[in-house]
Design an enzyme around this catalytic site. Sequence first.
Site, PDB file in Angstrom:
ATOM      1  N   GLY A  57     -21.524  17.559  16.421  1.00  0.00           N
ATOM      2  CA  GLY A  57     -21.927  18.922  16.126  1.00  0.00           C
ATOM      3  C   GLY A  57     -21.062  19.512  15.034  1.00  0.00           C
ATOM      4  O   GLY A  57     -19.959  19.033  14.774  1.00  0.00           O
ATOM      5  N   SER A  58     -21.571  20.561  14.378  1.00  0.00           N
ATOM      6  CA  SER A  58     -20.794  21.197  13.306  1.00  0.00           C
ATOM      7  C   SER A  58     -21.070  22.689  13.195  1.00  0.00           C
ATOM      8  O   SER A  58     -20.647  23.327  12.240  1.00  0.00           O
ATOM      9  CB  SER A  58     -21.113  20.533  11.958  1.00  0.00           C
ATOM     10  OG  SER A  58     -22.502  20.642  11.648  1.00  0.00           O
ATOM     11  N   GLY A  59     -21.766  23.269  14.176  1.00  0.00           N
ATOM     12  CA  GLY A  59     -22.097  24.692  14.146  1.00  0.00           C
ATOM     13  C   GLY A  59     -20.991  25.554  14.725  1.00  0.00           C
ATOM     14  O   GLY A  59     -19.841  25.128  14.886  1.00  0.00           O
ATOM     15  N   GLY A  60     -21.356  26.801  15.066  1.00  0.00           N
ATOM     16  CA  GLY A  60     -20.365  27.746  15.554  1.00  0.00           C
ATOM     17  C   GLY A  60     -19.679  27.307  16.829  1.00  0.00           C
ATOM     18  O   GLY A  60     -18.460  27.436  16.977  1.00  0.00           O
ATOM     19  N   MET A  61     -20.440  26.770  17.793  1.00  0.00           N
ATOM     20  CA  MET A  61     -19.833  26.316  19.039  1.00  0.00           C
ATOM     21  C   MET A  61     -18.965  25.092  18.800  1.00  0.00           C
ATOM     22  O   MET A  61     -17.910  24.932  19.424  1.00  0.00           O
ATOM     23  CB  MET A  61     -20.929  25.996  20.071  1.00  0.00           C
ATOM     24  CG  MET A  61     -20.386  25.650  21.446  1.00  0.00           C
ATOM     25  SD  MET A  61     -19.527  27.058  22.204  1.00  0.00           S
ATOM     26  CE  MET A  61     -18.972  26.312  23.738  1.00  0.00           C
ATOM     27  N   ASP A 108     -15.798  31.518  23.738  1.00  0.00           N
ATOM     28  CA  ASP A 108     -16.051  30.072  23.862  1.00  0.00           C
ATOM     29  C   ASP A 108     -14.739  29.317  23.658  1.00  0.00           C
ATOM     30  O   ASP A 108     -14.404  28.398  24.414  1.00  0.00           O
ATOM     31  CB  ASP A 108     -17.058  29.602  22.807  1.00  0.00           C
ATOM     32  CG  ASP A 108     -18.462  30.095  23.057  1.00  0.00           C
ATOM     33  OD1 ASP A 108     -18.812  30.287  24.232  1.00  0.00           O
ATOM     34  OD2 ASP A 108     -19.206  30.276  22.084  1.00  0.00           O
ATOM     35  N   LYS A 165     -23.843  33.124  15.399  1.00  0.00           N
ATOM     36  CA  LYS A 165     -22.389  33.182  15.605  1.00  0.00           C
ATOM     37  C   LYS A 165     -21.589  33.345  14.318  1.00  0.00           C
ATOM     38  O   LYS A 165     -20.538  33.993  14.325  1.00  0.00           O
ATOM     39  CB  LYS A 165     -21.921  31.932  16.358  1.00  0.00           C
ATOM     40  CG  LYS A 165     -22.419  31.864  17.789  1.00  0.00           C
ATOM     41  CD  LYS A 165     -21.782  30.715  18.532  1.00  0.00           C
ATOM     42  CE  LYS A 165     -22.178  30.744  20.005  1.00  0.00           C
ATOM     43  NZ  LYS A 165     -21.420  29.752  20.791  1.00  0.00           N
TER      44      LYS A 165
END
Length: 273
Positions: free
Chosen positions: A129-133, A106, A70
């Site tokens: 969480g800390s990613g793209g989503m 998203d 992402k």
Amino acid sequence: MTIAPSRDTTLCISLAGRPGTFGVRFHNHLYQQLGLDYYYKAMTTEDLPAAVAGIRALGIRGCGVSMPYKEACMALVDEIDPSAAAIESVNTLVNTQGRLKAYNTDYLAVRQLLEQHGLDPQTAFALRGSGGMAKAVASALRDAGFNQGLIVARNEQAGRQLADVCGYAWQPELGDLCPPMLINVTPIGMAGGADAQALAFPHAAVAAAERVFDVVALPVRTPLVQLAEKLGKPVITGLEVIALQALEQFVLYTGIRPTPEQVESAVAYAREG
């Protein structure tokens, strides 16, 4: 009616580290319902630049982008829609005569869900969480007026950065905190993963929460969702997110917005896979 692919069929794909079947079944079912000469296929790659170049060169109309691609897609496109630019994360590519534009449906889906569920922006939350989503969800919360947030992420650099951008706090673990809303935006609980049977938050935190939101879509009833339901907590599931974001992708690819009944039929069909 089933439409057999031909040399004139418009191809759409998805790129994911672990390809699933929901998008394939959802999009192809809608293509068939609406009599569109389109076909959708899920793929993965170990060479993202080459894959994106292939989308451009082969005239592939659209591409859904999932973990872990992402953020890396940002540098490979010609134009970035505000939905993706604001959070530096992409989940959709649209190819118009060789020119690629990136979107993040998203983000759009989560904004819609917050409104549909009537959530109070004064509700404090913890997002793991800390990613793209996670960027998409946290940014949607921020833009919807939620200002009492905590980002829980073991990756300090990514966690702090996301928290700073959105105006939230950060810490590596939830600890003894019990915020009213818990949001999981990690692969914890995802089928086939190393943490498929794990809980994203401690049992005590789930018991104290007023609402639980798990972005994992496979399975729909993750261990976190199952526990929340057992404890009588309202839940928002990853199925709701994936259905809404897939719908917005479909509209971007085809220019057609299906009826609610057609979307409901496509979701039901996709869940059977």
